[in-house]
Design a protein around this motif. Structure first.
Motif, PDB file in Angstrom:
ATOM      1  N   SER A 293      -5.884  11.218  -3.195  1.00 18.46           N
ATOM      2  CA  SER A 293      -7.314  11.004  -2.975  1.00 18.46           C
ATOM      3  C   SER A 293      -8.147  12.220  -3.395  1.00 18.46           C
ATOM      4  CB  SER A 293      -7.580  10.727  -1.498  1.00 18.46           C
ATOM      5  OG  SER A 293      -7.333  11.888  -0.724  1.00 18.46           O
ATOM      6  N   GLY A 294      -7.499  13.381  -3.468  1.00 21.27           N
ATOM      7  CA  GLY A 294      -8.217  14.606  -3.797  1.00 21.27           C
ATOM      8  C   GLY A 294      -8.733  15.346  -2.574  1.00 21.27           C
ATOM      9  N   VAL A 295      -8.559  14.791  -1.374  1.00 19.74           N
ATOM     10  CA  VAL A 295      -9.009  15.474  -0.159  1.00 19.74           C
ATOM     11  C   VAL A 295      -8.319  16.827  -0.032  1.00 19.74           C
ATOM     12  CG1 VAL A 295      -9.004  15.372   2.364  1.00 19.74           C
ATOM     13  CG2 VAL A 295      -9.673  13.374   1.030  1.00 19.74           C
ATOM     14  N   LEU A 296      -7.028  16.855  -0.313  1.00 16.27           N
ATOM     15  CA  LEU A 296      -6.318  18.131  -0.430  1.00 16.27           C
ATOM     16  C   LEU A 296      -6.073  18.352  -1.914  1.00 16.27           C
ATOM     17  CD1 LEU A 296      -3.632  17.801   2.395  1.00 16.27           C
ATOM     18  CD2 LEU A 296      -5.843  18.948   2.512  1.00 16.27           C
ATOM     19  N   ASN A 297      -6.506  19.488  -2.418  1.00 17.43           N
ATOM     20  CA  ASN A 297      -6.347  19.784  -3.831  1.00 17.43           C
ATOM     21  C   ASN A 297      -5.845  21.217  -3.970  1.00 17.43           C
ATOM     22  OD1 ASN A 297      -6.414  19.780  -6.590  1.00 17.43           O
ATOM     23  ND2 ASN A 297      -8.635  19.961  -6.743  1.00 17.43           N
ATOM     24  N   LYS A 298      -4.543  21.337  -4.187  1.00 22.58           N
ATOM     25  CA  LYS A 298      -3.898  22.645  -4.286  1.00 22.58           C
ATOM     26  C   LYS A 298      -4.179  23.487  -3.038  1.00 22.58           C
ATOM     27  CE  LYS A 298      -3.688  22.659  -9.288  1.00 22.58           C
ATOM     28  NZ  LYS A 298      -3.922  23.382 -10.516  1.00 22.58           N
ATOM     29  N   THR A 299      -4.122  22.834  -1.879  1.00 25.99           N
ATOM     30  CA  THR A 299      -4.329  23.515  -0.599  1.00 25.99           C
ATOM     31  C   THR A 299      -3.108  24.368  -0.299  1.00 25.99           C
ATOM     32  OG1 THR A 299      -5.690  21.668   0.154  1.00 25.99           O
ATOM     33  CG2 THR A 299      -4.801  23.145   1.855  1.00 25.99           C
ATOM     34  N   PRO A 300      -3.296  25.670  -0.102  1.00 27.77           N
ATOM     35  CA  PRO A 300      -2.133  26.546   0.086  1.00 27.77           C
ATOM     36  C   PRO A 300      -1.468  26.374   1.447  1.00 27.77           C
ATOM     37  CG  PRO A 300      -4.165  27.805   0.218  1.00 27.77           C
ATOM     38  CD  PRO A 300      -4.552  26.402  -0.119  1.00 27.77           C
ATOM     39  N   TYR A 301      -0.152  26.543   1.434  1.00 21.09           N
ATOM     40  CA  TYR A 301       0.617  26.641   2.669  1.00 21.09           C
ATOM     41  C   TYR A 301       1.769  27.590   2.415  1.00 21.09           C
ATOM     42  CZ  TYR A 301       4.440  23.532   1.119  1.00 21.09           C
ATOM     43  OH  TYR A 301       5.511  22.990   0.468  1.00 21.09           O
ATOM     44  N   SER A 302       2.284  28.175   3.511  1.00 23.11           N
ATOM     45  CA  SER A 302       3.319  29.194   3.360  1.00 23.11           C
ATOM     46  C   SER A 302       4.106  29.334   4.657  1.00 23.11           C
ATOM     47  CB  SER A 302       2.683  30.544   3.016  1.00 23.11           C
ATOM     48  OG  SER A 302       1.911  31.000   4.119  1.00 23.11           O
TER      49      SER A 302
ATOM     50  N   MET B  77       0.848  -1.167   0.000  1.00 19.50           N
ATOM     51  CA  MET B  77       0.000   0.000   0.000  1.00 19.50           C
ATOM     52  C   MET B  77       0.896   1.233   0.000  1.00 19.50           C
ATOM     53  SD  MET B  77      -3.034   0.977   2.698  1.00 19.50           S
ATOM     54  CE  MET B  77      -2.699  -0.535   3.507  1.00 19.50           C
ATOM     55  N   GLU B  78       0.541   2.178  -0.822  1.00 15.72           N
ATOM     56  CA  GLU B  78       1.310   3.419  -0.925  1.00 15.72           C
ATOM     57  C   GLU B  78       0.330   4.573  -1.089  1.00 15.72           C
ATOM     58  OE1 GLU B  78       5.244   3.985  -3.278  1.00 15.72           O
ATOM     59  OE2 GLU B  78       3.616   4.436  -4.685  1.00 15.72           O
ATOM     60  N   ARG B  79       0.555   5.633  -0.357  1.00 13.96           N
ATOM     61  CA  ARG B  79      -0.270   6.839  -0.473  1.00 13.96           C
ATOM     62  C   ARG B  79       0.616   7.955  -0.989  1.00 13.96           C
ATOM     63  NH1 ARG B  79      -4.084   3.682  -0.572  1.00 13.96           N
ATOM     64  NH2 ARG B  79      -5.064   3.004   1.342  1.00 13.96           N
ATOM     65  N   LYS B  80       0.038   8.847  -1.787  1.00 12.88           N
ATOM     66  CA  LYS B  80       0.849   9.876  -2.436  1.00 12.88           C
ATOM     67  C   LYS B  80       0.314  11.277  -2.189  1.00 12.88           C
ATOM     68  CE  LYS B  80       2.207   6.771  -6.116  1.00 12.88           C
ATOM     69  NZ  LYS B  80       2.141   6.477  -7.537  1.00 12.88           N
ATOM     70  N   ALA B  81       1.246  12.199  -2.115  1.00  9.66           N
ATOM     71  CA  ALA B  81       0.929  13.624  -2.037  1.00  9.66           C
ATOM     72  C   ALA B  81       1.971  14.354  -2.863  1.00  9.66           C
ATOM     73  CB  ALA B  81       0.954  14.114  -0.599  1.00  9.66           C
ATOM     74  N   SER B  82       1.629  15.527  -3.323  1.00  4.27           N
ATOM     75  CA  SER B  82       2.582  16.326  -4.092  1.00  4.27           C
ATOM     76  C   SER B  82       2.479  17.786  -3.678  1.00  4.27           C
ATOM     77  CB  SER B  82       2.316  16.191  -5.601  1.00  4.27           C
ATOM     78  OG  SER B  82       1.016  16.676  -5.906  1.00  4.27           O
ATOM     79  N   VAL B  83       3.553  18.500  -3.913  1.00  4.78           N
ATOM     80  CA  VAL B  83       3.637  19.910  -3.549  1.00  4.78           C
ATOM     81  C   VAL B  83       4.258  20.676  -4.697  1.00  4.78           C
ATOM     82  CG1 VAL B  83       4.918  21.522  -2.075  1.00  4.78           C
ATOM     83  CG2 VAL B  83       3.809  19.540  -1.060  1.00  4.78           C
ATOM     84  N   GLN B  84       3.766  21.870  -4.914  1.00 13.73           N
ATOM     85  CA  GLN B  84       4.437  22.817  -5.804  1.00 13.73           C
ATOM     86  C   GLN B  84       4.699  24.071  -4.975  1.00 13.73           C
ATOM     87  OE1 GLN B  84       2.410  25.102  -9.007  1.00 13.73           O
ATOM     88  NE2 GLN B  84       3.925  24.094 -10.313  1.00 13.73           N
TER      89      GLN B  84
ATOM     90  N   GLY C 100       3.190  27.618  -1.349  1.00 14.28           N
ATOM     91  CA  GLY C 100       3.124  26.246  -1.815  1.00 14.28           C
ATOM     92  C   GLY C 100       1.691  25.777  -1.889  1.00 14.28           C
ATOM     93  N   GLU C 101       1.497  24.706  -2.647  1.00 15.82           N
ATOM     94  CA  GLU C 101       0.194  24.064  -2.747  1.00 15.82           C
ATOM     95  C   GLU C 101       0.396  22.562  -2.555  1.00 15.82           C
ATOM     96  OE1 GLU C 101      -2.094  26.978  -5.911  1.00 15.82           O
ATOM     97  OE2 GLU C 101      -1.096  25.175  -6.669  1.00 15.82           O
ATOM     98  N   ILE C 102      -0.412  21.983  -1.681  1.00 14.80           N
ATOM     99  CA  ILE C 102      -0.354  20.553  -1.377  1.00 14.80           C
ATOM    100  C   ILE C 102      -1.566  19.888  -1.999  1.00 14.80           C
ATOM    101  CG2 ILE C 102      -0.375  18.823   0.454  1.00 14.80           C
ATOM    102  CD1 ILE C 102       0.584  21.063   2.373  1.00 14.80           C
ATOM    103  N   SER C 103      -1.312  18.766  -2.667  1.00 16.85           N
ATOM    104  CA  SER C 103      -2.407  17.956  -3.202  1.00 16.85           C
ATOM    105  C   SER C 103      -2.170  16.506  -2.812  1.00 16.85           C
ATOM    106  CB  SER C 103      -2.480  18.064  -4.729  1.00 16.85           C
ATOM    107  OG  SER C 103      -2.787  19.386  -5.120  1.00 16.85           O
ATOM    108  N   THR C 104      -3.263  15.787  -2.591  1.00 18.40           N
ATOM    109  CA  THR C 104      -3.158  14.363  -2.286  1.00 18.40           C
ATOM    110  C   THR C 104      -3.821  13.557  -3.383  1.00 18.40           C
ATOM    111  OG1 THR C 104      -5.180  14.465  -0.957  1.00 18.40           O
ATOM    112  CG2 THR C 104      -3.079  14.689   0.217  1.00 18.40           C
TER     113      THR C 104
END
Length: 148
Positions: free
Chosen positions: A24-33, A1-8, A18-22
């Motif tokens: 699953s789509g639960v986080l979708n370009k969620t901003p962080y700074s 089992m592997e779960r993935k997230a990405s950041v730009q 930055g923007e975090i996405s998972t």
């Protein structure tokens, strides 16, 4: 089992965003700074996400451990507080404090303490974290404290 997230991330550390996405789509370009992490800006940050992961993982591990001993909780409430501190020129996650409040029919304080400590030590996120993990657990007004 592997779960993935990405950041730009765009920009420098203090003014960047930055923007975090998972997956699953639960986080979708969620901003962080920087301001969300070290200041008072509203929004998420890595430590908040670790706290969410730790509290949810612990709750599931505790529920599973209860089931292995023949207990089923009516309620399990877990809060996690993850601390980050400056250590010289580096930032270090120094602590995760779990607070457990549970209602479990038929369990005594010793059983509760043993199962809670086991879940704290063996939850996969606890095993991942290389930091102190404390547990403040209470059952029907009783209190248990353990440190890892």
């Amino acid at each position: 089992m592997e779960r993935k997230a990405s950041v730009q991330w765009k920009g420098n550390i203090q003014q960047g965003l930055g923007e975090i996405s998972t997956e699953s789509g639960v986080l979708n370009k969620t901003p962080y700074s920087f301001g969300r992490r070290f200041g008072t800006e509203k929004g998420t940050n890595p430590e908040e996400l670790i706290a969410a992961a730790h509290s949810s993982c612990f709750a599931m591990a505790f529920s599973a451990a209860l089931g292995q001993k023949g207990f089923t909780a009516e309620t399990i409430n877990v809060n996690a507080a993850v601390s980050i501190e400056k250590n010289g020129s580096d930032w270090v996650i120094t602590h995760s404090n779990l607070v457990l409040r549970a209602k479990i029919p038929g369990i005594d304080q010793n059983q509760f303490k043993t199962i809670a400590e086991d879940a704290k030590n063996n939850c996969p996120v606890s095993r991942l974290l290389d930091t102190e993990i404390s547990l403040d657990a209470a059952l029907d007004g009783g209190e248990v404290r353990a440190t890892h």
